[in-house]
Design a protein around this motif. Sequence first.
Motif, PDB file in Angstrom:
ATOM      1  N   GLU A 159       2.416  19.480   5.684  1.00 54.35           N
ATOM      2  CA  GLU A 159       2.617  18.642   4.353  1.00 54.35           C
ATOM      3  C   GLU A 159       2.079  17.434   4.624  1.00 54.35           C
ATOM      4  OE1 GLU A 159       6.658  18.639   2.711  1.00 54.35           O
ATOM      5  OE2 GLU A 159       7.137  20.818   3.370  1.00 54.35           O
ATOM      6  N   PRO A 160       1.562  16.705   3.640  1.00 54.00           N
ATOM      7  CA  PRO A 160       0.890  15.421   4.013  1.00 54.00           C
ATOM      8  C   PRO A 160       1.958  14.343   4.324  1.00 54.00           C
ATOM      9  CG  PRO A 160       0.371  16.043   1.684  1.00 54.00           C
ATOM     10  CD  PRO A 160       1.486  17.280   2.297  1.00 54.00           C
ATOM     11  N   VAL A 161       1.751  13.497   5.170  1.00 54.23           N
ATOM     12  CA  VAL A 161       2.417  12.434   5.904  1.00 54.23           C
ATOM     13  C   VAL A 161       2.308  11.183   4.579  1.00 54.23           C
ATOM     14  CG1 VAL A 161       2.842  10.849   7.580  1.00 54.23           C
ATOM     15  CG2 VAL A 161       2.083  13.383   7.968  1.00 54.23           C
ATOM     16  N   SER A 162       3.341  10.762   3.983  1.00 53.61           N
ATOM     17  CA  SER A 162       3.375   9.657   3.141  1.00 53.61           C
ATOM     18  C   SER A 162       3.488   8.365   4.057  1.00 53.61           C
ATOM     19  CB  SER A 162       4.387   9.939   2.022  1.00 53.61           C
ATOM     20  OG  SER A 162       5.654   9.861   2.556  1.00 53.61           O
ATOM     21  N   ALA A 163       3.142   7.624   3.435  1.00 56.94           N
ATOM     22  CA  ALA A 163       2.943   6.060   4.014  1.00 56.94           C
ATOM     23  C   ALA A 163       3.197   5.046   3.230  1.00 56.94           C
ATOM     24  CB  ALA A 163       1.892   5.730   5.107  1.00 56.94           C
ATOM     25  N   GLU A 164       4.102   4.259   3.171  1.00 56.63           N
ATOM     26  CA  GLU A 164       4.197   3.254   2.075  1.00 56.63           C
ATOM     27  C   GLU A 164       4.773   1.908   3.074  1.00 56.63           C
ATOM     28  OE1 GLU A 164       6.689   2.402  -1.932  1.00 56.63           O
ATOM     29  OE2 GLU A 164       6.689   4.481  -0.965  1.00 56.63           O
ATOM     30  N   GLY A 165       4.058   0.826   2.511  1.00 56.12           N
ATOM     31  CA  GLY A 165       4.515  -0.282   3.186  1.00 56.12           C
ATOM     32  C   GLY A 165       3.497  -1.668   2.706  1.00 56.12           C
ATOM     33  N   THR A 166       3.684  -2.636   3.680  1.00 55.30           N
ATOM     34  CA  THR A 166       2.878  -3.936   3.169  1.00 55.30           C
ATOM     35  C   THR A 166       2.136  -4.437   4.413  1.00 55.30           C
ATOM     36  OG1 THR A 166       4.791  -5.227   3.740  1.00 55.30           O
ATOM     37  CG2 THR A 166       4.657  -4.545   1.432  1.00 55.30           C
ATOM     38  N   VAL A 167       1.187  -5.203   4.157  1.00 55.01           N
ATOM     39  CA  VAL A 167       0.409  -5.951   5.112  1.00 55.01           C
ATOM     40  C   VAL A 167       0.408  -7.577   4.629  1.00 55.01           C
ATOM     41  CG1 VAL A 167      -1.774  -6.422   6.240  1.00 55.01           C
ATOM     42  CG2 VAL A 167      -1.276  -4.086   5.577  1.00 55.01           C
ATOM     43  N   ARG A 168       1.118  -8.363   5.866  1.00 58.87           N
ATOM     44  CA  ARG A 168       1.351  -9.711   5.445  1.00 58.87           C
ATOM     45  C   ARG A 168       0.409 -10.543   6.204  1.00 58.87           C
ATOM     46  NH1 ARG A 168       5.304 -12.548   3.167  1.00 58.87           N
ATOM     47  NH2 ARG A 168       6.751 -10.481   3.099  1.00 58.87           N
ATOM     48  N   ASN A 169      -0.052 -11.594   5.655  1.00 61.18           N
ATOM     49  CA  ASN A 169      -0.895 -12.453   6.434  1.00 61.18           C
ATOM     50  C   ASN A 169      -0.206 -13.505   7.108  1.00 61.18           C
ATOM     51  OD1 ASN A 169      -2.589 -14.478   7.244  1.00 61.18           O
ATOM     52  ND2 ASN A 169      -4.147 -14.250   5.668  1.00 61.18           N
ATOM     53  N   THR A 170      -0.085 -13.686   8.441  1.00 64.37           N
ATOM     54  CA  THR A 170       0.793 -14.712   9.018  1.00 64.37           C
ATOM     55  C   THR A 170      -0.210 -15.660   9.748  1.00 64.37           C
ATOM     56  OG1 THR A 170       1.529 -12.929   9.994  1.00 64.37           O
ATOM     57  CG2 THR A 170       3.240 -14.090   9.014  1.00 64.37           C
ATOM     58  N   PHE A 200      -2.526 -10.288  10.939  1.00 66.21           N
ATOM     59  CA  PHE A 200      -2.095  -9.469   9.596  1.00 66.21           C
ATOM     60  C   PHE A 200      -0.924  -8.619  10.435  1.00 66.21           C
ATOM     61  CE2 PHE A 200      -6.250 -10.780   8.271  1.00 66.21           C
ATOM     62  CZ  PHE A 200      -6.036 -11.009   7.156  1.00 66.21           C
ATOM     63  N   VAL A 201       0.240  -8.582   9.628  1.00 67.43           N
ATOM     64  CA  VAL A 201       1.376  -7.644  10.257  1.00 67.43           C
ATOM     65  C   VAL A 201       1.758  -6.550   9.179  1.00 67.43           C
ATOM     66  CG1 VAL A 201       3.737  -7.718  10.777  1.00 67.43           C
ATOM     67  CG2 VAL A 201       2.412  -9.690  11.218  1.00 67.43           C
ATOM     68  N   LEU A 202       1.357  -5.533   9.732  1.00 69.07           N
ATOM     69  CA  LEU A 202       1.525  -4.091   9.118  1.00 69.07           C
ATOM     70  C   LEU A 202       2.986  -3.503   9.173  1.00 69.07           C
ATOM     71  CD1 LEU A 202      -0.617  -1.251   8.280  1.00 69.07           C
ATOM     72  CD2 LEU A 202       1.575  -0.643   9.310  1.00 69.07           C
ATOM     73  N   GLU A 203       3.869  -3.358   8.021  1.00 72.13           N
ATOM     74  CA  GLU A 203       5.124  -2.890   8.072  1.00 72.13           C
ATOM     75  C   GLU A 203       5.265  -1.728   7.037  1.00 72.13           C
ATOM     76  OE1 GLU A 203       8.403  -5.578   8.000  1.00 72.13           O
ATOM     77  OE2 GLU A 203       7.650  -6.710   9.608  1.00 72.13           O
ATOM     78  N   ALA A 204       5.713  -0.474   7.671  1.00 73.47           N
ATOM     79  CA  ALA A 204       5.382   0.656   6.771  1.00 73.47           C
ATOM     80  C   ALA A 204       6.491   1.511   7.087  1.00 73.47           C
ATOM     81  CB  ALA A 204       4.219   1.250   6.694  1.00 73.47           C
ATOM     82  N   VAL A 205       6.715   2.705   6.492  1.00 73.05           N
ATOM     83  CA  VAL A 205       7.577   4.013   6.578  1.00 73.05           C
ATOM     84  C   VAL A 205       6.606   5.123   6.602  1.00 73.05           C
ATOM     85  CG1 VAL A 205       9.644   5.302   6.051  1.00 73.05           C
ATOM     86  CG2 VAL A 205       9.635   2.720   6.265  1.00 73.05           C
ATOM     87  N   ILE A 206       6.766   5.870   7.445  1.00 76.00           N
ATOM     88  CA  ILE A 206       5.881   7.234   7.301  1.00 76.00           C
ATOM     89  C   ILE A 206       6.748   8.227   7.477  1.00 76.00           C
ATOM     90  CG2 ILE A 206       3.649   6.471   8.327  1.00 76.00           C
ATOM     91  CD1 ILE A 206       4.373   7.463  11.079  1.00 76.00           C
ATOM     92  N   SER A 207       6.739   9.167   6.580  1.00 78.38           N
ATOM     93  CA  SER A 207       7.655  10.573   6.608  1.00 78.38           C
ATOM     94  C   SER A 207       6.689  11.645   6.176  1.00 78.38           C
ATOM     95  CB  SER A 207       8.512  10.151   5.608  1.00 78.38           C
ATOM     96  OG  SER A 207       8.042   9.934   4.168  1.00 78.38           O
ATOM     97  N   THR A 208       7.299  13.006   6.375  1.00 79.95           N
ATOM     98  CA  THR A 208       7.036  14.219   6.155  1.00 79.95           C
ATOM     99  C   THR A 208       8.012  15.132   6.454  1.00 79.95           C
ATOM    100  OG1 THR A 208       5.127  15.767   6.334  1.00 79.95           O
ATOM    101  CG2 THR A 208       5.946  14.877   8.531  1.00 79.95           C
ATOM    102  N   ASN A 209       7.723  16.172   5.889  1.00 76.04           N
ATOM    103  CA  ASN A 209       8.607  17.553   6.675  1.00 76.04           C
ATOM    104  C   ASN A 209       7.823  18.319   7.654  1.00 76.04           C
ATOM    105  OD1 ASN A 209      10.819  17.327   4.794  1.00 76.04           O
ATOM    106  ND2 ASN A 209       9.536  18.127   3.116  1.00 76.04           N
ATOM    107  N   PHE A 269       0.962  -1.142  -0.012  1.00 73.39           N
ATOM    108  CA  PHE A 269       0.011  -0.131  -0.018  1.00 73.39           C
ATOM    109  C   PHE A 269       0.969   1.219   0.122  1.00 73.39           C
ATOM    110  CE2 PHE A 269       0.747  -0.840   4.624  1.00 73.39           C
ATOM    111  CZ  PHE A 269       0.898   0.577   5.048  1.00 73.39           C
ATOM    112  N   HIS A 270       0.272   2.264  -0.560  1.00 67.56           N
ATOM    113  CA  HIS A 270       0.725   3.614  -0.520  1.00 67.56           C
ATOM    114  C   HIS A 270      -0.322   4.615  -0.260  1.00 67.56           C
ATOM    115  CE1 HIS A 270       3.656   6.686  -1.103  1.00 67.56           C
ATOM    116  NE2 HIS A 270       2.523   7.440  -1.866  1.00 67.56           N
ATOM    117  N   THR A 271      -0.204   5.470   0.599  1.00 63.90           N
ATOM    118  CA  THR A 271      -1.232   6.419   1.095  1.00 63.90           C
ATOM    119  C   THR A 271      -0.523   7.755   1.564  1.00 63.90           C
ATOM    120  OG1 THR A 271      -3.261   6.664   2.315  1.00 63.90           O
ATOM    121  CG2 THR A 271      -1.635   5.458   3.317  1.00 63.90           C
ATOM    122  N   ALA A 272      -1.497   8.727   1.743  1.00 66.20           N
ATOM    123  CA  ALA A 272      -0.856  10.015   2.114  1.00 66.20           C
ATOM    124  C   ALA A 272      -1.920  10.442   3.316  1.00 66.20           C
ATOM    125  CB  ALA A 272      -0.767  11.108   1.397  1.00 66.20           C
ATOM    126  N   LEU A 273      -1.696  10.956   4.355  1.00 67.79           N
ATOM    127  CA  LEU A 273      -2.524  11.421   5.507  1.00 67.79           C
ATOM    128  C   LEU A 273      -2.406  12.922   5.635  1.00 67.79           C
ATOM    129  CD1 LEU A 273      -1.476   9.012   8.518  1.00 67.79           C
ATOM    130  CD2 LEU A 273      -3.448   8.732   7.120  1.00 67.79           C
TER     131      LEU A 273
END
Length: 160
Positions: A29-40, A44-53, A10-14
């Motif tokens: 500025e928008p906070v961008s988030a990019e990551g994955t959700v894995r079914n284990t 479900f395990v969500l791993e992502a990186v969030i970033s902004t200025n 997934f990739h989204t902005a907040l």
Amino acid sequence: MQKPDSVLPFHTALDLHDLQFGGSFPVQEPVSAEGTVRNTAGVFVLEAVISTNLHAVCDRCAAPFERRVSWPVHAVLTRSLEREDEADEWTFLLQEGDKADLDEILTTAFVLNMDSKLLCKPDCKGICPRCGKNLNEGACSCRPEIDPRLAVLGQLLKDK
């Protein structure tokens, strides 16, 4: 996502411009988030990186600053909790149909990662309490205050 080991990127902005920290609104500025959700195995395990200025005013020296921030996010999404008192802030319940509210999860992660004090740099020296000079720009001309308990000793040294 129903099969074990399936992965959904997934990739989204907040938009968190209305989030207040210490009397200011540093997320302009928008906070961008990019990551994955894995079914284990049904969890479900969500791993992502969030970033902004961040656009803020330093809590020590009152100077405006801009800084890029980026944090990893690791969260567990589950259908139910065996014991709710054992869940931590990184465990989220899935909604009906195994849906997750990414905005809630990522906003929580952003808030929990923010420093309690917004500083222009980690070693900010602040301002002089007497003259108000920004000590990051150099020392001020104020003389250090003498501890009143040691004033008598200061008088002895002055007489010599």
